[in-house]
Design an enzyme around this catalytic site. Sequence first.
Site, short mmCIF file in Angstrom:
data_model
loop_
_atom_site.label_atom_id
_atom_site.label_comp_id
_atom_site.label_asym_id
_atom_site.label_seq_id
_atom_site.Cartn_x
_atom_site.Cartn_y
_atom_site.Cartn_z
N ARG A 157 -4.77 15.89 -2.90
CA ARG A 157 -3.49 16.57 -3.14
C ARG A 157 -3.69 17.80 -4.02
O ARG A 157 -3.11 18.87 -3.75
CB ARG A 157 -2.51 15.60 -3.81
CG ARG A 157 -1.97 14.54 -2.88
CD ARG A 157 -1.18 13.49 -3.63
NE ARG A 157 -0.56 12.53 -2.71
CZ ARG A 157 -0.21 11.30 -3.03
NH1 ARG A 157 -0.41 10.86 -4.26
NH2 ARG A 157 0.33 10.49 -2.13
N HIS A 181 -5.06 6.02 -10.95
CA HIS A 181 -4.34 6.38 -9.73
C HIS A 181 -2.86 6.14 -10.02
O HIS A 181 -2.35 5.04 -9.88
CB HIS A 181 -4.78 5.52 -8.55
CG HIS A 181 -3.95 5.74 -7.31
ND1 HIS A 181 -3.79 6.98 -6.73
CD2 HIS A 181 -3.22 4.88 -6.56
CE1 HIS A 181 -3.00 6.88 -5.68
NE2 HIS A 181 -2.64 5.61 -5.55
N THR A 235 4.11 6.75 1.63
CA THR A 235 2.97 7.63 1.89
C THR A 235 1.90 6.81 2.59
O THR A 235 1.65 5.67 2.21
CB THR A 235 2.36 8.22 0.59
OG1 THR A 235 1.85 7.15 -0.21
CG2 THR A 235 3.40 8.99 -0.20
#
Length: 319
Positions: A157, A181, A235
């Site tokens: 990203r 994360h 996602t």
Amino acid sequence: MGNRRKIVVVGTSNVGSAVVNKLADFQLASEIDLIDLNQDKAWGEATDSSHATACVYSTNIKFRATNDYSVCKDANIVVICAGPSIRPGETPDRLKLAGTNAKIMGSVFGEVQKYTKDAIIILITNPLDVATYVVSTQFDYPRNKIFGTGTMLETYRFRRILANKYEVDPKNINGYVLGEHGNAAFVAWSTCGCAGFPLEKLDEYFRHTEPLDKAAVEQELVQVAYDVINRKGFTNTGIAMAAVRFVKSILYDEHTILPCSAVMNGEYGITDVALSMPRMICADGVMRVFEVHLTDDELEKMNKAAQSVRGALTGAGIK
């Protein structure tokens, strides 16, 4: 060692199904076994994917749906995606899932390890660092064979965000996002550049609308995941690509250095948590870890990430 081209995917919801299809599209398996408590969902995903193998561009992969973990006994890689995820409108913090998914990881991996001590285990279940720590420390399984996708997704990203700003191929962007994360992920700016150009020269060499604002990039990095969840519902595409990147590193014994989550063994003075650092991935799993030089500010962020994950572990009753 099991079948070098047999991969088991545990959990076939949005992420698991995306992983299955990325594995098929990149022709990384000869057999993919899908395990899910929801047998109808697993059967549907396996059957749907199998129909694509009739295309001339596809490999004749065998897809099987099951709830029998004995299929892991000769697998080379097991990808674990089981467990609930953050839903639209929920508190934007993956660590909220810690208690529930820690129990699920204990149950799932308790079954996996009955049948194999050879397979490489790739974890995707959130909170990723909690799941990785639980599986790594609560079972008698080779530690080097267990890792989580970690900040590989944040790194992707980040590269996309910077590439958009400078109108360049994101694969030319180098550097890591490290730590947790989740919300405590941080950009290790001291590792970043583009195609050999140092970070401080990017505004000089590439197109840009305004000077690089590191704080704005970091804010977008964390927020964009929740924006996708709130608009799309989940996602799955980016994380599936991250997962198959690790799979390919294993299958081809690439010795590739990628950011991923594993238990810390004193790196930066940190223990008793799993966090993402650059690690070398090969056919045997994690081969080396690299304690890259970080600035004082980055070291502080790494320690904050450790505190964040340790807090979630403690809250879930995990030592």
